[in-house]
Design a protein around this motif. Sequence first.
Motif, short mmCIF file in Angstrom:
data_model
loop_
_atom_site.label_atom_id
_atom_site.label_comp_id
_atom_site.label_asym_id
_atom_site.label_seq_id
_atom_site.Cartn_x
_atom_site.Cartn_y
_atom_site.Cartn_z
N PRO A 201 12.06 6.39 124.33
CA PRO A 201 10.89 5.57 124.10
C PRO A 201 9.59 6.23 124.82
N MET A 202 8.64 6.30 123.88
CA MET A 202 7.23 6.92 124.51
C MET A 202 6.19 5.84 123.99
N THR A 203 5.56 5.53 124.87
CA THR A 203 4.35 4.86 124.78
C THR A 203 3.12 5.73 124.32
N GLY B 247 7.75 1.19 123.86
CA GLY B 247 8.00 0.01 124.38
C GLY B 247 6.85 -0.82 123.39
N GLN C 24 12.36 -0.72 121.40
CA GLN C 24 12.35 -1.23 122.97
C GLN C 24 11.53 -2.29 122.93
N HIS D 163 13.79 -3.09 127.75
CA HIS D 163 13.20 -2.26 128.93
C HIS D 163 13.25 -2.97 130.30
N ARG E 126 17.49 -0.27 129.29
CA ARG E 126 17.30 0.76 129.91
C ARG E 126 16.93 0.52 131.52
N SER F 76 14.03 14.76 131.98
CA SER F 76 13.82 16.43 132.34
C SER F 76 15.25 17.00 131.88
N GLY G 164 12.47 12.86 125.92
CA GLY G 164 11.18 12.44 125.58
C GLY G 164 10.03 13.48 125.21
N GLN G 165 9.33 13.87 126.46
CA GLN G 165 8.45 14.87 126.00
C GLN G 165 8.66 16.10 124.95
N TYR H 5 -1.53 9.60 125.24
CA TYR H 5 -2.07 8.40 125.21
C TYR H 5 -3.39 8.31 124.48
C1 LIG Z 1 3.68 9.80 127.04
C2 LIG Z 1 4.87 9.14 127.58
C3 LIG Z 1 5.27 7.82 127.42
C4 LIG Z 1 6.39 6.89 127.79
N1 LIG Z 1 6.58 5.70 127.52
C5 LIG Z 1 7.77 5.06 127.97
C6 LIG Z 1 8.12 3.73 127.32
O1 LIG Z 1 7.08 3.07 126.58
N2 LIG Z 1 9.20 3.07 127.71
C7 LIG Z 1 10.06 3.82 128.63
O2 LIG Z 1 11.17 3.16 129.01
N3 LIG Z 1 9.75 5.12 129.07
C8 LIG Z 1 8.83 5.60 128.95
N4 LIG Z 1 8.49 7.21 128.89
C9 LIG Z 1 9.54 7.83 129.80
C10 LIG Z 1 10.38 8.72 128.69
O3 LIG Z 1 11.16 7.61 127.99
C11 LIG Z 1 11.36 9.29 129.41
O4 LIG Z 1 12.41 8.72 130.26
C12 LIG Z 1 10.42 10.44 130.35
O5 LIG Z 1 9.63 11.12 129.67
C13 LIG Z 1 11.42 11.67 131.06
O6 LIG Z 1 12.05 12.26 129.94
P1 LIG Z 1 11.50 13.59 129.47
O7 LIG Z 1 11.55 14.63 130.72
O8 LIG Z 1 12.63 14.36 128.57
O9 LIG Z 1 10.42 13.50 129.04
C14 LIG Z 1 7.34 7.69 128.59
C15 LIG Z 1 7.01 8.85 129.04
C16 LIG Z 1 5.94 9.58 128.39
C17 LIG Z 1 5.65 11.05 128.78
#
Ligand SMILES: Cc1cc2nc3c(=O)[nH]c(=O)nc-3n(C[C@H](O)[C@H](O)[C@H](O)COP(=O)(O)O)c2cc1C
Length: 377
Positions: A22-24, A54, A96, A180, A232, A302, A323-324, A351
């Motif tokens: 999930p990524m905002t 979210g 989410q 969440h 989560r 990560s 995520g990223q 964002y």
């Molecule tokens: C831009 C951005 C927005 C995120 N928004 C949320 C979110 O809305 N809900 C959530 O549970 N985690 C959120 N996260 C955390 C990610 O889901 C993820 O756990 C985190 O980026 C680590 O994983 P990665 O290393 O693969 O990026 C966000 C992360 C990023 C970078």
Amino acid sequence: MSLFETFDLAGLQLPNRIVMAPMTRSRAPTEVADDLTAIYYQQRATAGLIISEGAPISREAVGYAFLPGLYTERQIEGWRGVTSAVHDAGGRIYAQIWHVGRVSHVSLQDGQQPPVSSTDRPAEGPRTFAYAWRDDGSVGFVAPSVPRALTTEEIARVVADYAHAAKQAIRAGFDGVEIHGAHGYLIEQFLNPTINDRTDQYGGSLEARRRFALEVVDAVAGEVGPERVGIRLSPLAQLLGAPAYADNEATYFELFAELSKRRIGYLHLSDTGARAGSPVMTDALLRRVREVFSGAVVLAGSLDAEKADRLLAAGLIDLAAFGQPFIANPDLVERIAIGAKWAVPDTATYYGGRAAGYIDYPSYAASSEDAVASPIT
Ligand SMILES: Cc1cc2nc3c(=O)[nH]c(=O)nc-3n(C[C@H](O)[C@H](O)[C@H](O)COP(=O)(O)O)c2cc1C
């Protein structure tokens, strides 16, 4: 590679073990998911499962500007466009559902009311911000406002808001919902004894502190079926004003056991260690999670393909969330399959804004067209 094995998520067939975390993205100026949102998720539909950004469950749940919520009819309509775009492309998507609690700001709340929490003490600490309106009318990062502690009677209403959003998610065509419960937001504001200073049945003992989380899970499961529910949690994170505490481990492991009894579909662990400097989740911890929780286990934080594959092969997790990497690689699944390089996302466009940095990252095939074309010509 284990990442390319199929997985039966409580009846939902996933073609691979790669989950989009999930990524905002704060790209919904009217708080309604729109065509851009649909394109963004559709581009990523080869993921075994997408978990949406979210989505706030109510006005009160909002902590950041421009989030597509899941509580008004227009918002449900907006999300319907997203879920059909993903399904048309052969994908699967969970919503989410999110309440930020005290990590909010009066400018985001109805009538400039204070945000709500388990406590009336504000969220403080490094990188602890809401994304809201400043006095001069601009939008940016601001200190969270002083919250108001929910009364005991009001808690049932907040629990009902989660259930309502879950119901709307299914109406909007989502395949399931993820609660969440991570990263210092409302559910953690109840779990964490350094924040939760209540003297009613929602504060004090470990059992009392987890009551809110379990009431939310039960209400959501009652609405959509336990198998369609994930949660989560970030047991080791110390984010957004939620510091470490003595019985942290017992708090989470007893919660995992309670969640297991409820037969929810999955537990999604967010490992914030490498990014936020909290302790990293070890194999030993994941092994113990397996011992107490019988549903599927998803891990995010990560990961690269190699680590994900190792954890899957060792049986420590069922699904690996990225995520990223999904921001800059809409075709991440294909890239992993062929061992192609991953593009690096631009953090400046994580964002806000609109199309740039959102739907304009090319697939590997498109970005390497020249390279592929040159040997042939
Ligand atoms: C831009 C951005 C927005 C995120 N928004 C949320 C979110 O809305 N809900 C959530 O549970 N985690 C959120 N996260 C955390 C990610 O889901 C993820 O756990 C985190 O980026 C680590 O994983 P990665 O290393 O693969 O990026 C966000 C992360 C990023 C970078």
